[in-house]
Structures are given as C-alpha cells and as structure tokens.
Design a protein around this motif. Structure first.
Motif, PDB file in Angstrom:
ATOM      1  N   UNK A 134       0.858  -1.187   0.000  1.00 26.35           N
ATOM      2  CA  UNK A 134       0.000   0.000   0.000  1.00 26.35           C
ATOM      3  C   UNK A 134       0.894   1.237   0.000  1.00 26.35           C
ATOM      4  N   UNK A 135       1.297   1.667  -1.188  1.00 23.54           N
ATOM      5  CA  UNK A 135       2.221   2.801  -1.283  1.00 23.54           C
ATOM      6  C   UNK A 135       1.561   4.118  -0.878  1.00 23.54           C
ATOM      7  N   UNK A 136       0.234   4.173  -0.831  1.00 24.51           N
ATOM      8  CA  UNK A 136      -0.430   5.400  -0.371  1.00 24.51           C
ATOM      9  C   UNK A 136      -0.020   5.729   1.044  1.00 24.51           C
ATOM     10  N   UNK A 137       0.271   4.700   1.808  1.00 22.54           N
ATOM     11  CA  UNK A 137       0.687   4.887   3.196  1.00 22.54           C
ATOM     12  C   UNK A 137       1.939   5.757   3.289  1.00 22.54           C
ATOM     13  N   UNK A 138       2.764   5.692   2.273  1.00 21.22           N
ATOM     14  CA  UNK A 138       4.021   6.433   2.266  1.00 21.22           C
ATOM     15  C   UNK A 138       3.989   7.618   1.303  1.00 21.22           C
ATOM     16  N   UNK A 139       2.833   7.907   0.747  1.00 18.66           N
ATOM     17  CA  UNK A 139       2.719   8.983  -0.222  1.00 18.66           C
ATOM     18  C   UNK A 139       2.948   8.461  -1.622  1.00 18.66           C
ATOM     19  N   UNK A 140       1.954   7.802  -2.186  1.00 13.50           N
ATOM     20  CA  UNK A 140       2.071   7.122  -3.479  1.00 13.50           C
ATOM     21  C   UNK A 140       2.654   8.020  -4.559  1.00 13.50           C
ATOM     22  N   UNK A 141       2.263   9.281  -4.580  1.00 12.55           N
ATOM     23  CA  UNK A 141       2.765  10.160  -5.636  1.00 12.55           C
ATOM     24  C   UNK A 141       4.275  10.330  -5.533  1.00 12.55           C
ATOM     25  N   UNK A 142       4.802  10.339  -4.340  1.00 12.82           N
ATOM     26  CA  UNK A 142       6.252  10.469  -4.174  1.00 12.82           C
ATOM     27  C   UNK A 142       6.968   9.175  -4.536  1.00 12.82           C
ATOM     28  N   UNK A 143       6.296   8.048  -4.330  1.00 13.54           N
ATOM     29  CA  UNK A 143       6.936   6.761  -4.582  1.00 13.54           C
ATOM     30  C   UNK A 143       6.751   6.271  -6.008  1.00 13.54           C
ATOM     31  N   UNK A 144       5.889   6.918  -6.758  1.00 14.49           N
ATOM     32  CA  UNK A 144       5.550   6.398  -8.080  1.00 14.49           C
ATOM     33  C   UNK A 144       6.768   6.257  -8.989  1.00 14.49           C
ATOM     34  N   UNK A 145       7.787   7.074  -8.787  1.00 10.60           N
ATOM     35  CA  UNK A 145       8.988   6.995  -9.607  1.00 10.60           C
ATOM     36  C   UNK A 145      10.144   6.294  -8.901  1.00 10.60           C
ATOM     37  N   UNK A 146       9.886   5.788  -7.720  1.00  9.55           N
ATOM     38  CA  UNK A 146      10.961   5.188  -6.937  1.00  9.55           C
ATOM     39  C   UNK A 146      10.868   3.661  -6.984  1.00  9.55           C
ATOM     40  N   UNK A 147      11.399   3.105  -8.068  1.00  5.15           N
ATOM     41  CA  UNK A 147      11.337   1.650  -8.245  1.00  5.15           C
ATOM     42  C   UNK A 147      12.041   0.900  -7.124  1.00  5.15           C
ATOM     43  N   UNK A 148      13.118   1.462  -6.598  1.00  6.19           N
ATOM     44  CA  UNK A 148      13.860   0.754  -5.558  1.00  6.19           C
ATOM     45  C   UNK A 148      13.053   0.655  -4.264  1.00  6.19           C
ATOM     46  N   UNK A 149      12.327   1.707  -3.909  1.00  7.86           N
ATOM     47  CA  UNK A 149      11.514   1.667  -2.692  1.00  7.86           C
ATOM     48  C   UNK A 149      10.384   0.664  -2.864  1.00  7.86           C
ATOM     49  N   UNK A 150       9.706   0.717  -4.001  1.00  6.40           N
ATOM     50  CA  UNK A 150       8.608  -0.218  -4.260  1.00  6.40           C
ATOM     51  C   UNK A 150       9.134  -1.647  -4.299  1.00  6.40           C
ATOM     52  N   UNK A 151      10.294  -1.832  -4.896  1.00  7.65           N
ATOM     53  CA  UNK A 151      10.907  -3.154  -4.928  1.00  7.65           C
ATOM     54  C   UNK A 151      11.201  -3.654  -3.518  1.00  7.65           C
ATOM     55  N   UNK A 152      11.688  -2.773  -2.653  1.00  5.08           N
ATOM     56  CA  UNK A 152      11.954  -3.142  -1.257  1.00  5.08           C
ATOM     57  C   UNK A 152      10.664  -3.514  -0.527  1.00  5.08           C
ATOM     58  N   UNK A 153       9.591  -2.747  -0.759  1.00  6.25           N
ATOM     59  CA  UNK A 153       8.311  -3.050  -0.122  1.00  6.25           C
ATOM     60  C   UNK A 153       7.761  -4.399  -0.594  1.00  6.25           C
ATOM     61  N   UNK A 154       7.899  -4.678  -1.890  1.00  8.71           N
ATOM     62  CA  UNK A 154       7.453  -5.967  -2.416  1.00  8.71           C
ATOM     63  C   UNK A 154       8.297  -7.103  -1.849  1.00  8.71           C
ATOM     64  N   UNK A 155       9.588  -6.885  -1.729  1.00  9.47           N
ATOM     65  CA  UNK A 155      10.474  -7.917  -1.165  1.00  9.47           C
ATOM     66  C   UNK A 155      10.084  -8.223   0.282  1.00  9.47           C
ATOM     67  N   UNK A 156       9.762  -7.188   1.043  1.00 11.76           N
ATOM     68  CA  UNK A 156       9.330  -7.391   2.425  1.00 11.76           C
ATOM     69  C   UNK A 156       8.020  -8.185   2.456  1.00 11.76           C
ATOM     70  N   UNK A 157       7.094  -7.852   1.572  1.00  9.61           N
ATOM     71  CA  UNK A 157       5.822  -8.584   1.504  1.00  9.61           C
ATOM     72  C   UNK A 157       6.072 -10.051   1.161  1.00  9.61           C
ATOM     73  N   UNK A 158       6.996 -10.313   0.252  1.00 12.06           N
ATOM     74  CA  UNK A 158       7.321 -11.695  -0.107  1.00 12.06           C
ATOM     75  C   UNK A 158       7.932 -12.440   1.067  1.00 12.06           C
ATOM     76  N   UNK A 159       8.774 -11.762   1.863  1.00 11.52           N
ATOM     77  CA  UNK A 159       9.341 -12.388   3.063  1.00 11.52           C
ATOM     78  C   UNK A 159       8.244 -12.773   4.049  1.00 11.52           C
ATOM     79  N   UNK A 160       7.284 -11.877   4.234  1.00 16.57           N
ATOM     80  CA  UNK A 160       6.171 -12.142   5.148  1.00 16.57           C
ATOM     81  C   UNK A 160       5.400 -13.378   4.685  1.00 16.57           C
ATOM     82  N   UNK A 161       5.144 -13.469   3.382  1.00 22.35           N
ATOM     83  CA  UNK A 161       4.402 -14.620   2.857  1.00 22.35           C
ATOM     84  C   UNK A 161       5.229 -15.895   2.882  1.00 22.35           C
ATOM     85  N   UNK A 162       6.531 -15.794   2.700  1.00 20.45           N
ATOM     86  CA  UNK A 162       7.402 -16.962   2.823  1.00 20.45           C
ATOM     87  C   UNK A 162       7.316 -17.531   4.233  1.00 20.45           C
ATOM     88  N   UNK A 163       7.259 -16.629   5.221  1.00 19.05           N
ATOM     89  CA  UNK A 163       7.127 -17.064   6.608  1.00 19.05           C
ATOM     90  C   UNK A 163       5.816 -17.820   6.826  1.00 19.05           C
TER      91      UNK A 163
END
Length: 134
Positions: free
Chosen positions: A40-69
């Motif tokens: 949910x990038x809106x939580x962090x200000x979606x408009x600011x994150x829309x161009x930040x692939x690395x931040x979104x990639x990090x958030x997705x990686x964290x979500x994948x870790x949670x699901x792996x658990x």
C-alpha cells in the motif's frame, strides 16, 4: 465448511494472529490456503513513490518475506501473491478470483491503534464474504 481460505497479512502482530487462525482452519477443514500481502504505497505517499522503483521493490520484497514465513509455518500448501494497491480492494479482488469461502485478517495492521483498523473495517463492511478478524 471451508474449501478455500484467504489470509491477508502485513506482518503486524494482529496479522500474525490471523495467520495462526487461518493455518488452524485450513488444517482442520483440509482447505486450500491462499496468502496475500498488499503493498500500500499510499501509506508512504504514493505520488512520491511512483517513480521510486527501488523503494517499491523493497516493499514488495518485504511482503514476499512475510508470505514466505506463512509458508514455513504451514503444514498445508499455501499459494501466495503480492499485490499493489488499496488493500481492501486487492483483498476483495483476489478473494473473488479464488472464490474464497473465508477471509482471515488482523483487526488492525501496522498502524496499531487500539481500534479496528481501516483495512479490516473496509473488508468487513464492503466484501460479500465471511470474514474472521484476529
């Protein structure tokens, strides 16, 4: 009673309780278990994150870790997905796509206030499926 259970998690304490409940129910009813985590990038200000692939990639990686658990904790197979968007909408869309008999999620997420969280409230209020909050 339940053939397909969807558990939504963000890694919060209440989401972990929900995962425990979903794992027990899936095992008890020999149900298919699906896990979803929504970035949910809106939580962090979606408009600011829309161009930040690395931040979104990090958030997705964290979500994948949670699901792996979730998969590690399960004694049943778990199908997982990471989505990006408004959590209640993505949970609802995925629940529809798998025809979930039950949605399980924490009663509040990472915000951690003493009241029911906005995602849990919206899932209970707007989705036309049984919901268990933990």
């Amino acid at each position: 009673m339940y053939d397909t259970i969807l558990v939504a998690t963000d890694g919060s304490d209440s989401a972990n309780r929900a995962v425990d409940q979903a794992l027990d129910l899936a095992s008890t009813f020999d149900a298919d278990l699906h896990g979803i985590s929504v970035v949910d990038t809106r939580r962090y200000g979606d408009s600011m994150l829309s161009d930040s692939d690395s931040v979104i990639s990090d958030l997705k990686a964290r979500a994948e870790e949670i699901l792996t658990d979730v998969g590690i904790r399960a004694d049943v197979d778990v199908t997982t997905t990471v989505r990006r968007g408004r959590p209640h909408e993505e949970i609802g869309s995925y629940a529809d796509s798998i025809d979930a008999d039950l949605i399980v999620l924490g009663n509040r997420g990472l915000g951690g206030s003493g009241e029911i969280g906005s995602t849990a409230e919206r899932v209970v209020r707007y989705l036309d499926r049984p919901v268990l909050t933990a």
